[in-house]
Design an enzyme around this catalytic site. Structure first.
Site, mmCIF file in Angstrom:
data_model
loop_
_atom_site.group_PDB
_atom_site.id
_atom_site.type_symbol
_atom_site.label_atom_id
_atom_site.label_comp_id
_atom_site.label_asym_id
_atom_site.label_seq_id
_atom_site.Cartn_x
_atom_site.Cartn_y
_atom_site.Cartn_z
ATOM 1 N N HIS A 57 -11.580 -11.667 -15.192
ATOM 2 C CA HIS A 57 -11.985 -11.310 -13.834
ATOM 3 C C HIS A 57 -12.781 -10.003 -13.891
ATOM 4 O O HIS A 57 -12.332 -9.020 -14.476
ATOM 5 C CB HIS A 57 -10.755 -11.078 -12.948
ATOM 6 N N CYS B 201 -3.875 -11.185 -10.227
ATOM 7 C CA CYS B 201 -4.761 -11.068 -11.382
ATOM 8 C C CYS B 201 -6.010 -10.240 -11.095
ATOM 9 O O CYS B 201 -6.520 -9.550 -11.987
ATOM 10 C CB CYS B 201 -5.147 -12.443 -11.901
#
Lengths: 345, 345, 345, 345
Positions: free
Chosen positions: D242, D149
């Site tokens: 993120h 991710c």
């Protein structure tokens, strides 16, 4: 379907931005005017507005030049989210200039001749408009309002109980989201790892508005419901979603099943922004939660849970609503849709 | 001053770590034994314990080898913060083996012959120890307990009112900190930008413990106070510090000044961990707040604010305490200090 | 020990409050004057100051009447935490009026004749004071400064490496606490469930101050260290404690053990506010963390962890310091203690 | 359009729930099997799954009975989000049983014969499937994977630069959301008012995956890109999204305008889940921000901002992606759409 041209008063604020967002693709309303403080007037909306919602400013409003907040505006109706300090004078000026003013501001809510609306509950209070126009010498303009954001979360289940069993008294403790204070609003230094036990001006509103909303329109005025409300209001570290912890005493006996049925069966409306269910009762013991449930019904459904008999009161429950949608911009828009459906705008 | 050798049951948990921290430099208590689950037994405390409080594990306990949680331990008294599942059997085993068990666990709190203590309020309930020892066939051992962390925040101001005016009924809504759930406890996915309307097992505790604490010790048993309590308990995104929103009806009339005076004048004790003021009433409208006020009196003072007449009840107020100090480890230690001062250990 | 009478410029702000807190019980400094903006002047400190630190305003300053920020003040030295906009003129006025100005403001930090001090690193830069007094025509007054709060977190471990092996280049990414922006500072709407990739004016400061701090005082001026610094600065949802993620290339070869030893062995001083260890290297892979480590050494220790060889640079590590103590008020006070120890005030 | 019947391995986890959510109304994929751990098998999905996304479990999967995680399942292809511990054996078993396994798990990502795909970047790596089937003796089954991710957030802008100018070295510092750790995942006690400088196993993944993704498929294998990556990974108090702070050295000279153009012009695909723009470069100095930008392109767009020349590297920038959409379930689904478009499933 007739398309209304909408002006937004206070267009760059937190609620103003919600108006802009919620009106994207709306079949009845088209934004044609954006009004904001002198600091913003003359700039394009893209320049003037520090957008705080997801994504970017919608294309269809980016280039609209922000105007000062004074009539006339290039529109048929105005949505207002003006701060209390300027709302009284300004909203009156717009009404007097012939504009229907559909307002989220608090200043006119408790005025005798101004409807304080939750369309699913008290659409008949629209009868006040004619009285208002006569009394204030407005022509075609008028003012209608929607409730305080905290009231919007518990008034619906309360209405469900009041209609069937009569409400005697209510104790409500609110856990309110930071977006309710606008932007910049609550300093992060005040809310990280913290709870604030005070929201300026909030408890009196929460203790008075529900009685008017659940009142009866007769003889050209509102007969307020006669229950008493006690409110303690807290700010918590949540972006959106006001949670209300409620105890209630009823005038007539009702079983737990009766209570839940009354809430579930409270009808929704057939307006564009109406959710499939006005009140949704969740069975899971851990719900409602602001992050998971605030967007229910696109932010227009009230979610209720933890309905139980209480040691001191008849019943208790937890109610939650999206404070800047059902508790603000979404309610204002729903009020406008109601007015349109009644041919009052 | 006599120095007692202390064993801690559940030494690696959240409350166990607080015991270790609060006993640094304590003039009466010295840690000589640390007991924890089989997973930890045999390791040094530094190896076994994932320290979650500020700074690092204190030097004086780093090298203590953790033992299994069974008697005997190398100590004079034990402090327990065992989870409910194992506390009943284990604490009894220690008491039966002659150890005074000063417990933060919930299992014995409501047993008729077990004192549920807030030293400032009901030190005379220690009279139950003798009855307990006889009834259960304990020798010199016994069990005393302190209240649930949420109860610890509002029972003191309630005691102040009850003693002077009599409490008729209480409605309390709590906003509780995450540390109350231990470690790992509350998942961050559940609490960031959120509120949880449910804490397993909490509301029944909050609705029953205060009546025992404020009860009267007579004829070798506790006559519970006869008021009713309604509790709704929420978890909020705060590290430490439980906030209680309280409404109360009194048996006798009292003015707002009476109420505030009753709280302010409630005496503190002269024990080592006693704060300068047991209850502190803050005048600022925005207090108490968990981050600013939880460390008042080294976490042992109850701060109260927003004391007002109420629409539905006689009065309302907000009370706050540090849930892992006054609401847990600090209270257990204060109980031990009380026992020492009465020569009961 | 001589007791100096201290005036605080900007006394009601976030750093001003830290000055007040940290000077409680200080053996050398006694607060005798509190100066703040015109809005506050004339009120008592208790009236003027919205106290945001734990607990309440200390008793010894509550009743001091706040004065305007202009010389003279009733004190021997002044501590300044003025905003940049007013600091240049005001601090000069105080220095010209004969006051040693020990400042946390940024405006004079990079001036050639103004010491930018971390006492453990470059106390010899105090030699600039005499040059400054001559050049600016100050009499006995002068200005000394401490670094930006983010720089304070990584300059110490960098100094340890630079002194032994020479620093070639540095890449630092900061995760900075909200208290660094003062009060109200960062809106909660901007930081809850969020990260901000921008702090106004911060990256240039972080890219230039360390070279001056680690420079050499020779021939009456500072020869700046010749490494380059790249900085990206983020704001995160943390109250106090700036974390710096650092990569560094060295001029000379050094092993991992060398690096760690250089940091651990960097000496602390023997001043009142000096921590037991200036730099603490934590072995646990999960440290340093702001909430657990910011208070190390009463907020004056730099904690370092995760020191590893790096794929692109020689080494990398994480450094943390308390941004309003070591990164602001605590450093200013330490500077004053250094000056006192050298008889320069 | 052909409709594929999909089974989900690890259906009750955080990523499994995202699969369920993102596949609502998908024109090509229909969920027919939900597999989860033995604890869940045999229950309906509604019973087995603690739903953590907005709203409630979708109606079309509520009554599906969860099966054990073993082949065969009643479906054409499987989406896997199994934990590393069980993924290697289980995914192989499914591939061997003839199922295309489109996996978000990390275990096969770096295997020489397994495609590690970002469809917009390296669709030609699908050529590995045939080699994989031969080498492992799979029949019609195979395994394809998507990146970690955090890698998903910065590999796209890196690919844009690499393709035009060649990447020499990269330094990335990540600020990762809590949802990346699954549920219960990160304890709230670890992240409130805090930052964690360590994510188990993360830095090695971030330092190796991009070189494979940007590698060249030739002679039946992947020639990895030869740049080096340095990664420091932090966990921050953000739900989703993120953020990566990136510095990059290029092999060829490029101006700032070149860099921005390379990113903006990187083409998107014409698959169902493809966003309008693969990479969006924001001009505002305060963007990207996780809460405002993670949902860009329904969570499939990479937003980039703060692109500047750097003191130590050629350029720096900030990149952001939705870690459970583009960084997990959304990428897996996009991979499946790519396979369908190539008639490989």
């Amino acid at each position: 379907m007739k398309k209304y041209r909408v002006g937004i008063l206070g267009a760059t604020g937190t609620v103003g931005q919600r108006f802009v967002q919620l009106l994207q693709g709306h079949p009845q309303f088209e934004i044609t005017a954006l009004a904001a403080s002198d600091r913003s007037a003359g700039k394009t909306y893209a320049e003037a507005c520090a957008w705080k919602l997801n994504g970017s400013i919608p294309e269809n409003v980016r280039e609209i030049v922000v105007t000062p907040i004074e009539p006339p505006l290039d529109c048929d109706i105005v949505f207002s989210s003006l701060p209390s300090g300027v709302a009284r004078e300004t909203e009156e000026a717009f009404a007097r200039a012939g504009f229907p003013v559909i307002s989220n501001s608090s200043v006119y809510r408790m005025d005798e001749d101004v409807p304080l609306l939750i369309p699913e509950i008290n659409a008949d209070h629209l009868g006040l408009i004619e009285i208002q126009q006569q009394k204030r010498g407005f022509g075609t303009g008028f003012i209608v309002t929607n409730p305080n954001c905290a009231v919007a979360s518990f008034a619906p289940p309360l209405a469900a109980l009041h209609r069937r069993y009569g409400v005697e008294s209510v104790v409500v403790t609110t856990l309110q989201a930071i977006s309710g204070a606008g932007y910049p609003g609550v300093s992060s230094m005040d809310i990280v790892d913290n709870v604030l036990p005070y929201i300026a001006g909030e408890e009196p509103k929460v203790e008075t508005e529900a009685q008017k909303i659940l009142g009866t329109f007769r003889d050209n005025s509102i007969d307020k419901a006669d229950f008493t409300v006690s409110a303690q209001c807290f700010r918590v570290d949540v972006i959106d979603g006001h949670t209300a912890s409620v105890r209630v005493d009823l005038k007539e006996k009702a079983t737990l099943e009766d209570i839940v049925a009354a809430m579930k069966e409270f009808p929704t409306l057939d307006l564009y922004s109406s959710p499939a269910r006005f009140i949704e009762v969740l069975e899971e013991p851990t719900r409602p939660q602001p992050r998971l449930d605030r967007d229910s019904g696109n932010g227009m459904t009230i979610t209720v849970g933890r309905v139980f008999p209480d040691n001191v009161f008849d019943y208790r429950f937890v109610a939650l609503s999206h404070n800047t949608v059902r508790g603000a911009a979404g309610s204002t828009i729903l009020n406008a849709e109601l007015l349109a459906s009644k041919n009052l705008i």
